[in-house]
Design an enzyme around this catalytic site. Sequence first.
Site, PDB file in Angstrom:
ATOM      1  N   GLU A  22     -13.834   7.699 -10.655  1.00  0.00           N
ATOM      2  CA  GLU A  22     -13.296   8.931  -9.874  1.00  0.00           C
ATOM      3  C   GLU A  22     -14.373   9.661  -9.429  1.00  0.00           C
ATOM      4  O   GLU A  22     -14.326  10.885  -9.605  1.00  0.00           O
ATOM      5  CB  GLU A  22     -12.118   9.601 -10.939  1.00  0.00           C
ATOM      6  CG  GLU A  22     -10.855   8.860 -10.676  1.00  0.00           C
ATOM      7  CD  GLU A  22     -10.176   9.175  -9.637  1.00  0.00           C
ATOM      8  OE1 GLU A  22     -10.567   9.704  -8.688  1.00  0.00           O
ATOM      9  OE2 GLU A  22      -9.012   8.343  -9.489  1.00  0.00           O
ATOM     10  N   THR A  29       2.561   9.365   2.742  1.00  0.00           N
ATOM     11  CA  THR A  29       3.653   9.528   4.124  1.00  0.00           C
ATOM     12  C   THR A  29       3.962   8.259   4.423  1.00  0.00           C
ATOM     13  O   THR A  29       4.966   8.052   5.119  1.00  0.00           O
ATOM     14  CB  THR A  29       2.652   9.935   5.252  1.00  0.00           C
ATOM     15  OG1 THR A  29       1.416   9.306   5.176  1.00  0.00           O
ATOM     16  CG2 THR A  29       2.363  11.518   5.148  1.00  0.00           C
ATOM     17  N   GLY A  76      -3.490   8.278  -6.604  1.00  0.00           N
ATOM     18  CA  GLY A  76      -3.541   9.046  -8.004  1.00  0.00           C
ATOM     19  C   GLY A  76      -4.169   8.362  -9.060  1.00  0.00           C
ATOM     20  O   GLY A  76      -4.428   6.943  -8.995  1.00  0.00           O
ATOM     21  N   ASP A 113       0.856  -1.013  -0.215  1.00  0.00           N
ATOM     22  CA  ASP A 113       0.085  -0.076   0.163  1.00  0.00           C
ATOM     23  C   ASP A 113       1.033   1.242   0.083  1.00  0.00           C
ATOM     24  O   ASP A 113       1.552   1.450   1.173  1.00  0.00           O
ATOM     25  CB  ASP A 113      -0.852   0.053   1.330  1.00  0.00           C
ATOM     26  CG  ASP A 113      -2.175   1.058   1.071  1.00  0.00           C
ATOM     27  OD1 ASP A 113      -2.102   1.676   0.240  1.00  0.00           O
ATOM     28  OD2 ASP A 113      -2.833   1.116   2.156  1.00  0.00           O
ATOM     29  N   CYS A 126      -7.543  18.761  -7.557  1.00  0.00           N
ATOM     30  CA  CYS A 126      -7.500  18.389  -8.966  1.00  0.00           C
ATOM     31  C   CYS A 126      -6.887  19.556  -9.771  1.00  0.00           C
ATOM     32  O   CYS A 126      -6.675  19.736 -11.002  1.00  0.00           O
ATOM     33  CB  CYS A 126      -8.360  17.370  -9.412  1.00  0.00           C
ATOM     34  SG  CYS A 126      -9.908  18.355  -9.661  1.00  0.00           S
ATOM     35  N   ASP A 142      -5.565   3.094  -5.350  1.00  0.00           N
ATOM     36  CA  ASP A 142      -5.907   2.510  -3.895  1.00  0.00           C
ATOM     37  C   ASP A 142      -7.471   2.641  -3.661  1.00  0.00           C
ATOM     38  O   ASP A 142      -7.775   1.516  -2.805  1.00  0.00           O
ATOM     39  CB  ASP A 142      -4.997   3.471  -3.046  1.00  0.00           C
ATOM     40  CG  ASP A 142      -5.220   4.991  -3.075  1.00  0.00           C
ATOM     41  OD1 ASP A 142      -5.901   5.295  -3.976  1.00  0.00           O
ATOM     42  OD2 ASP A 142      -4.436   5.615  -2.440  1.00  0.00           O
TER      43      ASP A 142
HETATM   44 ZN   LIG Z   1     -11.283  17.565  -8.296  1.00  0.00          ZN
END
Ligand SMILES: [Zn+2]
Length: 311
Positions: A157, A12, A68, A8, A172, A108
């Site tokens: 998305e 961070t 992403g 994963d 975005c 993810d």
């Molecule tokens: Zn957006």
Amino acid sequence: MTTHLAVDVGGTQLRAACYPSDSLTPSKINKVSTQFANSSPLERLVALISSLFPEDDRVSAIGVAAPGPVNPYQGIIYTAPNIPGWENLPLGPYLEETFGVPVLLGNDANLAALGEWRFGAGQGHHHLIYVTVSTGIGTGVIVEDRLLLGVNGLAAELGHVTVMLDGPLCGCGQRGHLEAVASGTAIAHWVEQELAEGIPSTLPGHQKLTAREVAQAAKQGDKLAIAALARAGTFLGHALADFLHAFNPSIIIVGGGVSRSGDLLMKPIHDCLKERVISPHYLDDLILTTSSLRDEAGLLGALALARSLKA
Ligand SMILES: [Zn+2]
């Protein structure tokens, strides 16, 4: 015995685990910070996977959950917003060459949906929407027992559907997206603005807040914090009603840190769904629930992806 590795990748933290066949309990698990002086995120990722590679077992495949937009067919990360330099990175092929085993890569949130469907709250469902509400908003959709990917793997998305024309700027770069008004970041930012306007609250003004602090205040009865979660829930409900119209699922699973506010978020979502659907039959067989895998959804989704590869 065969073993699968699940990875994963976060902005961070990098987490990886080694799973024996048919088990959801890792035989080894490890994590490192993604960014650190003197080594690149890619070097750190390779070292992390190497540290878990079993000596005696055959590794059948590695599954990787990446942030992403990614191309899961080619194993390319198009951009990873919080990892500098990861642009058009062919991570899948690179790891395949490094470790000599098949590598499968997915977004993810898509993989969290896959994880919940295979191992979590979505088991037994054929049509599922998963939405994670944390720093941003990510989604994954299962349609007729398949993860919806689209031609380049960029489908689902749903954090970037427009819910407010000319609304706040989204991460975005566009305006008025669901993520810009209902993510944890947006919740905290809205509360900061209300405090600056003089709205009373137990939360301190003139400083940066986190969604976690807002959630804690809401649980203790703070009216402004409760209103912030209800507002986010209402926006989520508006968008999810549209998703019901598009996908007609039998379950919506809400994950991510903000979902831990429970009914303070979920009730406004439910109320809004009831109000917005064009036919009550969208709700006939619908379960609205929170994630059961919680922080493990990404890792177990990567495992589900790795195990989907037929030997
Ligand atoms: Zn957006």
